[in-house]
Design a protein around this motif. Structure first.
Motif, PDB file in Angstrom:
ATOM      1  N   HIS A 251      47.861  43.724  39.125  1.00 24.81           N
ATOM      2  CA  HIS A 251      46.608  43.008  38.517  1.00 24.81           C
ATOM      3  C   HIS A 251      46.538  41.652  39.000  1.00 24.81           C
ATOM      4  CE1 HIS A 251      45.515  46.635  36.632  1.00 24.81           C
ATOM      5  NE2 HIS A 251      47.111  46.451  36.094  1.00 24.81           N
TER       6      HIS A 251
ATOM      7  N   LEU B 249      32.141  44.461  29.955  1.00 25.70           N
ATOM      8  CA  LEU B 249      33.249  43.541  30.692  1.00 25.70           C
ATOM      9  C   LEU B 249      32.583  42.609  31.730  1.00 25.70           C
ATOM     10  CD1 LEU B 249      35.859  46.655  31.893  1.00 25.70           C
ATOM     11  CD2 LEU B 249      36.102  45.140  30.106  1.00 25.70           C
TER      12      LEU B 249
ATOM     13  N   ASN C 188      38.858  32.729  41.158  1.00 24.01           N
ATOM     14  CA  ASN C 188      39.831  33.859  40.499  1.00 24.01           C
ATOM     15  C   ASN C 188      40.225  33.073  39.092  1.00 24.01           C
ATOM     16  OD1 ASN C 188      41.411  31.568  40.658  1.00 24.01           O
ATOM     17  ND2 ASN C 188      42.732  32.192  42.229  1.00 24.01           N
ATOM     18  N   GLN C 189      40.878  33.555  38.421  1.00 22.02           N
ATOM     19  CA  GLN C 189      41.092  33.200  36.800  1.00 22.02           C
ATOM     20  C   GLN C 189      42.554  33.214  36.414  1.00 22.02           C
ATOM     21  OE1 GLN C 189      38.043  33.591  34.585  1.00 22.02           O
ATOM     22  NE2 GLN C 189      36.829  34.337  36.234  1.00 22.02           N
TER      23      GLN C 189
ATOM     24  N   LEU D  19      44.007  41.295  26.903  1.00 16.93           N
ATOM     25  CA  LEU D  19      43.157  41.105  28.257  1.00 16.93           C
ATOM     26  C   LEU D  19      43.084  42.477  28.688  1.00 16.93           C
ATOM     27  CD1 LEU D  19      42.240  39.625  30.556  1.00 16.93           C
ATOM     28  CD2 LEU D  19      44.563  39.538  31.550  1.00 16.93           C
TER      29      LEU D  19
ATOM     30  N   LEU E 244      41.581  44.702  31.727  1.00 18.26           N
ATOM     31  CA  LEU E 244      41.745  44.253  33.171  1.00 18.26           C
ATOM     32  C   LEU E 244      41.528  45.536  34.141  1.00 18.26           C
ATOM     33  CD1 LEU E 244      41.879  41.661  34.764  1.00 18.26           C
ATOM     34  CD2 LEU E 244      44.304  41.802  34.703  1.00 18.26           C
TER      35      LEU E 244
ATOM     36  N   PHE F 228      44.634  36.184  37.834  1.00 27.80           N
ATOM     37  CA  PHE F 228      44.131  37.665  38.311  1.00 27.80           C
ATOM     38  C   PHE F 228      43.027  37.017  39.366  1.00 27.80           C
ATOM     39  CE2 PHE F 228      42.291  37.331  33.996  1.00 27.80           C
ATOM     40  CZ  PHE F 228      40.896  37.395  34.426  1.00 27.80           C
TER      41      PHE F 228
ATOM     42  N   ALA G 151      37.600  40.886  39.615  1.00 25.11           N
ATOM     43  CA  ALA G 151      38.356  41.894  38.606  1.00 25.11           C
ATOM     44  C   ALA G 151      37.731  41.923  37.350  1.00 25.11           C
ATOM     45  CB  ALA G 151      39.764  41.305  38.248  1.00 25.11           C
ATOM     46  N   TRP G 152      37.513  43.161  37.131  1.00 25.98           N
ATOM     47  CA  TRP G 152      36.832  43.315  35.734  1.00 25.98           C
ATOM     48  C   TRP G 152      37.633  42.631  34.474  1.00 25.98           C
ATOM     49  CZ3 TRP G 152      31.931  45.666  35.286  1.00 25.98           C
ATOM     50  CH2 TRP G 152      31.616  46.515  36.467  1.00 25.98           C
ATOM     51  N   PHE G 153      37.115  41.917  33.513  1.00 19.98           N
ATOM     52  CA  PHE G 153      38.085  41.743  32.574  1.00 19.98           C
ATOM     53  C   PHE G 153      37.243  41.303  31.174  1.00 19.98           C
ATOM     54  CE2 PHE G 153      36.226  37.908  34.274  1.00 19.98           C
ATOM     55  CZ  PHE G 153      36.213  36.985  33.007  1.00 19.98           C
TER      56      PHE G 153
END
Length: 161
Positions: A19, A59, A66-67, A78, A80, A114, A118-120
């Protein structure tokens, strides 16, 4: 509609590897974002309980940067998943691969990054948490970054602690 269950696991380098980056002492990571996203900044953010981990209906997803998250206080979960396979589609049509969904328990001192898209979802457990967050925005994701899964006919997510 059935709820998709995902078990929250302790954060470790090995578990997080698919991830993103689990940042260890001495490692360096660099927040990255598109020029039109704005200047990437670090901010200390308080994360108050907002969502129901027994039935997550949304989400966040953002392809512009990016995160990077470092936990200062509290325990957070989290949720993800990898970026949608159809990033050119309208946000409400993004595909969420439920089979690759993961949940991690983050504690003070944990530091991760990540990828864009990305789904988060980040949610504190048992009260407010405090994080350092990299972003071009002032704070945590706003409603424009969330996709409501249930509204579009997808299953809600249950995080099992």
């Amino acid at each position: 509609m059935d709820t998709y269950k995902v078990k929250a696991q302790p954060l470790s380098e090995q578990a997080f590897k698919p991830h993103g980056v689990y940042v260890k002492p001495g490692d360096r990571v660099y927040p990255e974002g598109d020029a039109d996203a704005g200047e990437m900044k670090l901010a200390v953010c308080a994360v108050a309980p907002k969502f129901n981990l027994n039935r997550l209906d949304r989400l966040a997803v953002n392809f512009k940067f990016n995160q990077t998250i470092a936990v200062l206080s509290g325990t957070l979960v989290l949720v993800l998943a990898p970026p949608p396979s159809n990033p050119q589609a309208p946000r409400e049509k993004y595909i969420l691969d439920y089979s690759r969904l993961a949940a991690f328990i983050l504690n003070p001192g944990d530091f991760i990054q990540f990828e864009r898209g990305a789904w988060f979802l980040l949610e504190p457990v048992g009260g407010e948490g405090k994080i350092v967050w990299s972003s071009p925005r002032q704070g945590l994701p706003d409603d424009s970054e969330y996709v409501n899964l249930v509204q579009r006919g997808d299953s809600p997510i249950e995080v099992v602690l």
